[in-house]
Scaffold this motif. Structure first.
Motif, PDB file in Angstrom:
ATOM      1  N   VAL A  17       0.824  -1.211   0.000  1.00  9.27           N
ATOM      2  CA  VAL A  17       0.000   0.000   0.000  1.00  9.27           C
ATOM      3  C   VAL A  17       0.856   1.259   0.000  1.00  9.27           C
ATOM      4  O   VAL A  17       0.625   2.176  -0.798  1.00  9.27           O
ATOM      5  CB  VAL A  17      -0.953  -0.004   1.221  1.00  9.27           C
ATOM      6  CG1 VAL A  17      -1.735   1.299   1.279  1.00  9.27           C
ATOM      7  CG2 VAL A  17      -1.892  -1.201   1.158  1.00  9.27           C
ATOM      8  N   GLU A  18       1.872   1.291   0.881  1.00  9.03           N
ATOM      9  CA  GLU A  18       2.689   2.498   0.982  1.00  9.03           C
ATOM     10  C   GLU A  18       3.419   2.796  -0.328  1.00  9.03           C
ATOM     11  O   GLU A  18       3.456   3.939  -0.809  1.00  9.03           O
ATOM     12  CB  GLU A  18       3.703   2.369   2.126  1.00  9.03           C
ATOM     13  CG  GLU A  18       3.102   2.412   3.520  1.00  9.03           C
ATOM     14  CD  GLU A  18       2.478   1.088   3.922  1.00  9.03           C
ATOM     15  OE1 GLU A  18       2.640   0.103   3.154  1.00  9.03           O
ATOM     16  OE2 GLU A  18       1.817   1.028   4.978  1.00  9.03           O
ATOM     17  N   ARG A  64       0.905   3.925  -3.161  1.00  7.56           N
ATOM     18  CA  ARG A  64       0.495   5.327  -3.030  1.00  7.56           C
ATOM     19  C   ARG A  64       1.651   6.269  -3.378  1.00  7.56           C
ATOM     20  O   ARG A  64       1.458   7.286  -4.043  1.00  7.56           O
ATOM     21  CB  ARG A  64       0.019   5.593  -1.612  1.00  7.56           C
ATOM     22  CG  ARG A  64      -1.317   4.928  -1.279  1.00  7.56           C
ATOM     23  CD  ARG A  64      -1.651   5.123   0.188  1.00  7.56           C
ATOM     24  NE  ARG A  64      -2.958   4.537   0.527  1.00  7.56           N
ATOM     25  CZ  ARG A  64      -3.422   4.406   1.764  1.00  7.56           C
ATOM     26  NH1 ARG A  64      -2.678   4.839   2.788  1.00  7.56           N
ATOM     27  NH2 ARG A  64      -4.600   3.868   1.996  1.00  7.56           N
ATOM     28  N   THR A 103       2.251   6.405  -7.232  1.00  8.66           N
ATOM     29  CA  THR A 103       1.254   7.222  -7.943  1.00  8.66           C
ATOM     30  C   THR A 103       1.472   8.708  -7.679  1.00  8.66           C
ATOM     31  O   THR A 103       1.291   9.534  -8.580  1.00  8.66           O
ATOM     32  CB  THR A 103      -0.169   6.817  -7.521  1.00  8.66           C
ATOM     33  OG1 THR A 103      -0.289   6.907  -6.093  1.00  8.66           O
ATOM     34  CG2 THR A 103      -0.484   5.400  -7.963  1.00  8.66           C
ATOM     35  N   GLN A 104       1.902   9.057  -6.464  1.00 11.43           N
ATOM     36  CA  GLN A 104       2.174  10.465  -6.161  1.00 11.43           C
ATOM     37  C   GLN A 104       3.351  10.976  -6.976  1.00 11.43           C
ATOM     38  O   GLN A 104       3.322  12.092  -7.532  1.00 11.43           O
ATOM     39  CB  GLN A 104       2.457  10.627  -4.669  1.00 11.43           C
ATOM     40  CG  GLN A 104       2.704  12.068  -4.235  1.00 11.43           C
ATOM     41  CD  GLN A 104       1.500  12.959  -4.487  1.00 11.43           C
ATOM     42  OE1 GLN A 104       0.402  12.676  -4.020  1.00 11.43           O
ATOM     43  NE2 GLN A 104       1.685  14.042  -5.247  1.00 11.43           N
ATOM     44  N   ASP A 123      -3.279   5.191 -12.358  1.00  7.72           N
ATOM     45  CA  ASP A 123      -4.239   4.410 -11.587  1.00  7.72           C
ATOM     46  C   ASP A 123      -3.464   3.281 -10.914  1.00  7.72           C
ATOM     47  O   ASP A 123      -2.494   2.746 -11.465  1.00  7.72           O
ATOM     48  CB  ASP A 123      -5.332   3.831 -12.487  1.00  7.72           C
ATOM     49  CG  ASP A 123      -6.238   4.915 -13.063  1.00  7.72           C
ATOM     50  OD1 ASP A 123      -6.649   5.798 -12.291  1.00  7.72           O
ATOM     51  OD2 ASP A 123      -6.489   4.887 -14.282  1.00  7.72           O
ATOM     52  N   TRP A 124      -3.943   2.890  -9.753  1.00  9.44           N
ATOM     53  CA  TRP A 124      -3.210   1.884  -8.981  1.00  9.44           C
ATOM     54  C   TRP A 124      -4.127   0.708  -8.650  1.00  9.44           C
ATOM     55  O   TRP A 124      -5.252   0.890  -8.192  1.00  9.44           O
ATOM     56  CB  TRP A 124      -2.678   2.533  -7.691  1.00  9.44           C
ATOM     57  CG  TRP A 124      -2.205   1.557  -6.651  1.00  9.44           C
ATOM     58  CD1 TRP A 124      -1.436   0.443  -6.840  1.00  9.44           C
ATOM     59  CD2 TRP A 124      -2.495   1.608  -5.258  1.00  9.44           C
ATOM     60  NE1 TRP A 124      -1.212  -0.194  -5.662  1.00  9.44           N
ATOM     61  CE2 TRP A 124      -1.835   0.501  -4.656  1.00  9.44           C
ATOM     62  CE3 TRP A 124      -3.210   2.495  -4.451  1.00  9.44           C
ATOM     63  CZ2 TRP A 124      -1.904   0.250  -3.293  1.00  9.44           C
ATOM     64  CZ3 TRP A 124      -3.271   2.244  -3.091  1.00  9.44           C
ATOM     65  CH2 TRP A 124      -2.620   1.133  -2.535  1.00  9.44           C
TER      66      TRP A 124
END
Length: 546
Positions: free
Chosen positions: A441-442, A445, A448-449, A459-460
């Motif tokens: 998850v980390e 995110r 994508t940032q 998109d993830w």
């Protein structure tokens, strides 16, 4: 008075002299009779002994057969057993009644059947097989490791086996002990080095949180964080290289040109008091290996040589077509052509008792804080993973020569560098759509940032199944950026499936470590190693989309 004599049976007189002659003859005949009797006795004794010799020899052969500590088997040429000795039964539990009539291969453990059949083929072709180890099943369901010597004589197979089970187990226990020792060295060394790196990171982050921090100090702490991350990445890369688990990016290049291009850098590595002599030869020496890891290996050997010379001396680099690979450290050589890259220093040399350990991780003779002990282990791992080897010749007072052997190849002009040179760089993301596939998850995110900051639309999704579904419903993506290690379908298999369904859609893979990549490579897909920077990610996506 008449003549003296002896009255005969017919009242005749026999002269006394005649009587004496008869007595002598009788005595002679008696002696002869005794001699003949003795000779007959000796002949009779010899005949009895001759008749009992085969029996005695047979009894001795039976004792050797019965009391031998070696397994003995007699079989027909197709392997059907005709006789086994008691040692066979004591070792494996199978009696002669159980064994006679069965094929010798029927007792072999399933995993060793191919080797057993191959040994029989050699035996049939050459008539002799020596010290061939095979696991045999016992009557109680266990296995024993037997080293067999077999010969064919007079139309039968004579097999002699030594039970080496305990020896094999002892050797395996020793190897396991050595592995645990290496693991202990790795654990201690990695913990020490990473704790040092984490200390720098933790301190820099804490200092960055201070209010009213001067811009110069802020840049200094940020640079410290960036440098520390690079050092941590190099450390994990060296560990994976030693373990031969580094995901390499092999390409065809001329080792002469590559060494020549880093020669000036080596001058700065060794310092002004070390004279670097480079002999590149005249003939091209093309190899198929990871160019970056190749350069790292050369630099690591150079640093080792510099320290061995105390920062002063001569270092000679030589690149040439070394011919066949010689036997090294007990391993068989190869008749295939190899390129040899040798580095010779004029240092103090290496003591004989230390030579066997120099490629072990974290083994170092340097002082505290002056070396990690991973440099030569990286060279060793890179050489082995690239299909080559590393040899060393040294002795106290006569310097050291390291020779890196890599398989020689014929260039075909279609390497990764040629493909890369044809690509045109596109500044920024340009609004291109990226599908990020990452189960963490980390990291998902954060990726994508980064992509949004670089000008991409992203998109993830968290797994391969969701990625394939997303591509089916929204097929207008420009590139897929996928992790390799994920639950279910891994990134390599996902990339293959995307290539099958969407042939024109590029895929960039990323991984910190993957046994799939280590064993099989990236299968032609672009690979970005973790940890990666924003600039490295942007460059990888630009290469894939242009």
């Amino acid at each position: 008075m008449g003549p003296m004599g002896v009255r005969s049976r017919n009242d005749g007189l026999i002269p006394v002299m005649g009587v004496r002659l008869m007595d002598d003859e009788i005595e002679r005949l008696r002696n002869r009779e005794a001699e003949l009797t003795a000779e007959v006795g000796r002949l009779r004794e010899a005949l009895v002994q001759a008749a009992s010799e085969p029996v005695r020899a047979g009894r001795e052969r039976d004792r050797v057969w019965d009391l031998s500590p070696v397994l003995k088997v007699i079989a027909t040429t197709d392997g059907t057993i005709t006789a086994v000795n008691p040692r066979w039964t004591r070792c494996l539990g199978w009696s002669a009644l159980d064994s006679v009539g069965r094929n010798l291969v029927s007792f072999v453990a399933e995993d060793d059947l191919p080797g057993a059949r191959e040994a029989f083929e050699v035996l049939a072709r050459e008539g002799y097989v020596a010290d061939h180890q095979i696991s045999f099943g016992t009557r109680n369901g266990d296995h024993r490791r037997i080293a067999w010597t077999k010969v064919i004589e007079d139309g039968s197979i004579y097999a002699f086996g030594r039970d080496v089970t305990d020896q094999v187990r002892a050797e395996e226990a020793l190897r396991q002990s050595q592995k645990l020792e290496v693991v202990g060295q790795l654990t201690g060394g990695v913990a020490h080095d990473f704790n040092n790196l984490l200390t720098v990171l933790r301190s820099s982050v804490d200092l960055l949180r201070r209010p009213n921090l001067a811009e110069e100090r802020r840049r200094r702490y940020l640079d410290a964080i960036s440098d520390t991350v690079d050092r941590a990445a190099r450390l994990t890369s060296q560990l994976l290289s030693f373990a031969r688990r580094q995901a390499l990016k092999p390409e065809v290049f001329d080792a002469r040109e590559r060494v020549g291009s880093i020669a000036e850098m080596l001058d700065s590595v060794t310092g002004a008091r070390v004279r670097v002599v480079v002999d590149l030869g005249e003939e091209p020496c093309h190899v198929h290996a990871d160019a970056s890891q190749f350069e790292t290996a050369v630099v690591n050997i150079t640093v080792n040589a510099r320290d061995a010379m105390g920062g002063e001396g001569t270092l000679t680099l030589r690149v040439h077509d070394g011919g066949p690979l010689p036997p090294i450290r007990g391993h068989a050589g190869s008749k295939a052509p190899f390129v040899a890259v040798s580095l010779t220093d004029t240092g103090a040399g290496i003591a004989p008792d230390r030579l066997p350990h120099i490629f072990e991780p974290f083994f170092t003779t340097k002082g505290v804080g002056k070396g990690t002990g991973l440099g030569l282990s990286q060279v060793f791992g890179f050489a082995k993973q690239s299909g080559g080897d590393i040899d060393v010749e040294s002795g106290p007072g006569r310097g050291t020569t390291f020779t890196l052997y890599l398989p020689h190849v014929v260039p075909n002009g279609t390497g990764a560098e040629a493909r890369s040179s044809r690509r045109k760089a596109v500044p920024g993301g340009g609004g291109r759509r990226v599908l990020v596939v990452e189960d963490n998850v980390e990291i998902g995110r954060f990726a994508t940032q980064i992509l949004e900051d670089l000008g991409y639309q992203s998109d993830w999704v968290a797994n391969a199944d969701d990625a394939l579904a997303k591509l089916t419903s929204s097929p207008d993506y420009d590139v897929v950026f996928s992790d390799v290690v994920m639950p279910g379908m891994n990134g390599v298999d996902l990339a293959r499936e995307i290539r099958r369904r969407h042939p024109d859609l590029p895929v960039v893979l990323t991984s910190g470590y993957s046994h799939v990549l280590a064993e099989e490579g990236p299968h032609g897909f672009d690979l970005l190693h973790k940890p990666y920077s924003a600039g490295q990610l942007s460059a990888a996506l630009r290469r894939a989309t242009t």
